[in-house]
Design a protein around this motif. Sequence first.
Motif, short mmCIF file in Angstrom:
data_model
loop_
_atom_site.label_atom_id
_atom_site.label_comp_id
_atom_site.label_asym_id
_atom_site.label_seq_id
_atom_site.Cartn_x
_atom_site.Cartn_y
_atom_site.Cartn_z
N LEU A 131 0.93 -0.91 0.39
CA LEU A 131 -0.61 -0.08 -0.06
C LEU A 131 0.75 1.61 0.13
O LEU A 131 2.19 1.27 0.52
CB LEU A 131 -0.92 0.26 1.56
CG LEU A 131 -1.79 -0.99 1.78
CD1 LEU A 131 -2.25 -0.86 2.49
CD2 LEU A 131 -2.93 -1.28 0.14
N GLU A 132 0.28 2.16 -0.64
CA GLU A 132 0.87 3.35 0.14
C GLU A 132 -0.60 4.51 -0.05
O GLU A 132 -1.16 4.59 -0.59
CB GLU A 132 1.42 4.22 -1.51
CG GLU A 132 1.84 5.73 -1.74
CD GLU A 132 2.56 6.02 -3.32
OE1 GLU A 132 2.54 7.04 -3.72
OE2 GLU A 132 4.04 5.31 -3.75
N ILE A 133 -0.76 4.86 1.18
CA ILE A 133 -1.18 5.42 1.79
C ILE A 133 -2.09 6.83 1.54
O ILE A 133 -0.69 8.08 1.69
CB ILE A 133 -1.83 4.59 2.76
CG1 ILE A 133 -2.08 3.73 3.16
CG2 ILE A 133 -2.80 6.03 3.86
CD1 ILE A 133 -2.47 2.87 4.90
N HIS A 134 -2.76 7.29 1.11
CA HIS A 134 -2.93 8.92 1.16
C HIS A 134 -4.48 8.99 1.78
O HIS A 134 -5.54 9.12 1.18
CB HIS A 134 -3.18 9.38 -0.19
CG HIS A 134 -1.78 8.69 -1.22
ND1 HIS A 134 -0.60 10.08 -1.55
CD2 HIS A 134 -1.08 7.93 -1.82
CE1 HIS A 134 0.30 9.47 -2.00
NE2 HIS A 134 -0.27 8.00 -2.66
N TYR A 135 -4.07 10.48 2.87
CA TYR A 135 -5.10 10.66 4.14
C TYR A 135 -5.45 12.16 3.41
O TYR A 135 -5.36 13.12 2.58
CB TYR A 135 -4.99 10.65 5.44
CG TYR A 135 -4.43 9.22 5.69
CD1 TYR A 135 -5.48 8.88 6.15
CD2 TYR A 135 -2.69 8.95 6.58
CE1 TYR A 135 -5.01 7.61 7.09
CE2 TYR A 135 -3.06 7.89 6.76
CZ TYR A 135 -3.64 6.95 7.15
OH TYR A 135 -3.36 6.34 7.87
N THR A 136 -7.39 11.56 3.11
CA THR A 136 -8.12 13.11 2.89
C THR A 136 -7.27 14.20 4.44
O THR A 136 -7.39 13.77 5.34
CB THR A 136 -9.61 12.97 2.81
OG1 THR A 136 -9.90 12.53 3.66
CG2 THR A 136 -9.55 12.43 1.36
N PRO A 137 -7.39 15.68 4.32
CA PRO A 137 -7.09 16.69 4.69
C PRO A 137 -8.52 16.29 5.69
O PRO A 137 -9.43 15.64 5.39
CB PRO A 137 -6.81 17.83 4.50
CG PRO A 137 -7.78 17.19 3.27
CD PRO A 137 -7.65 16.24 2.86
N LYS A 138 -8.34 16.82 7.54
CA LYS A 138 -9.23 16.70 8.13
C LYS A 138 -10.42 17.80 7.73
O LYS A 138 -9.80 18.83 7.37
CB LYS A 138 -8.70 17.17 9.57
CG LYS A 138 -9.31 17.30 10.71
CD LYS A 138 -9.39 17.73 11.65
CE LYS A 138 -11.12 17.48 12.91
NZ LYS A 138 -9.82 17.86 14.24
N HIS A 139 -12.19 17.77 7.74
CA HIS A 139 -12.42 18.57 7.35
C HIS A 139 -12.78 18.21 5.73
O HIS A 139 -13.43 19.13 5.13
CB HIS A 139 -12.94 19.48 7.50
CG HIS A 139 -12.79 20.13 8.95
ND1 HIS A 139 -13.94 19.44 9.79
CD2 HIS A 139 -11.99 20.13 10.21
CE1 HIS A 139 -13.38 19.75 11.22
NE2 HIS A 139 -11.88 20.06 11.56
N GLY A 140 -11.68 17.07 5.23
CA GLY A 140 -11.85 17.13 3.48
C GLY A 140 -12.67 15.73 2.72
O GLY A 140 -11.75 15.50 1.87
N SER A 141 -13.28 15.43 4.02
CA SER A 141 -13.90 14.23 3.56
C SER A 141 -14.26 14.37 1.27
O SER A 141 -14.97 13.76 0.93
CB SER A 141 -14.73 13.72 3.98
OG SER A 141 -15.87 14.44 3.88
N TRP A 142 -15.28 15.62 1.50
CA TRP A 142 -15.34 15.76 -0.32
C TRP A 142 -14.44 15.08 -1.39
O TRP A 142 -14.49 14.99 -2.03
CB TRP A 142 -16.31 17.20 -0.55
CG TRP A 142 -14.62 18.41 -0.61
CD1 TRP A 142 -14.33 18.48 0.73
CD2 TRP A 142 -13.84 18.76 -1.37
NE1 TRP A 142 -13.18 19.60 0.78
CE2 TRP A 142 -12.75 19.44 -0.71
CE3 TRP A 142 -14.32 18.45 -3.24
CZ2 TRP A 142 -11.75 20.18 -1.14
CZ3 TRP A 142 -12.60 19.00 -3.66
CH2 TRP A 142 -11.80 20.19 -2.51
#
Length: 192
Positions: A131-142
């Motif tokens: 895996l190469e994990i990329h997290y969406t930012p907080k309050h950036g679920s869109w």
Amino acid sequence: MEDVLDVYEMPYNPAIPVVCMDEKPYQLLGEVRDSWAMRPGDDKKVDSEYSRNGTCSIFAFIEPLGGMHHVSVREHRTAKDWAEEIKYLSDVMYPSAEKILLVMDNLNTHAPSSLYKAFTPKEARRILKRLEIHYTPKHGSWLNIAEIELNVMTRQCLSRRISSIEHLQRELSVWENERNSNEDGVNWQFKT
């Protein structure tokens, strides 16, 4: 935000798929009374009273450019549940992928440590290396395409009462098969 957008701008590569993951809680509701018979042209008459049959969690994996959709239902939303879903992603959905670029939110169970809670260190490391994990930012679920797809699924499949996990699994399986047979991809418009 730019990191996730950069991932979405990458050209399609089946050897290194971009997969978005999200989950949603779902309340199982049953009917207390039978619905009234419908006449042609009338809406179905449903009583407002319902029975609560517990909750569950729906996990969704979406490959936006490949048009691949996978949804599963679990009784719980624990670190172990997430880890087992990630193992399924790695070993069943994309066993021959060189690397899986995984986009997801920062939920407390969406972490490499969850793999170590569920599996031996050797197995957890094997999965994590794929895996190469990329997290969406907080309050950036869109930014998470899987969240958008969960909204589509809710409108198309879940806008009624479903009383059991087994019934929910059947309904979601039909929805998933239809989405996959149409190869419904995502035309992402936002750029870095």
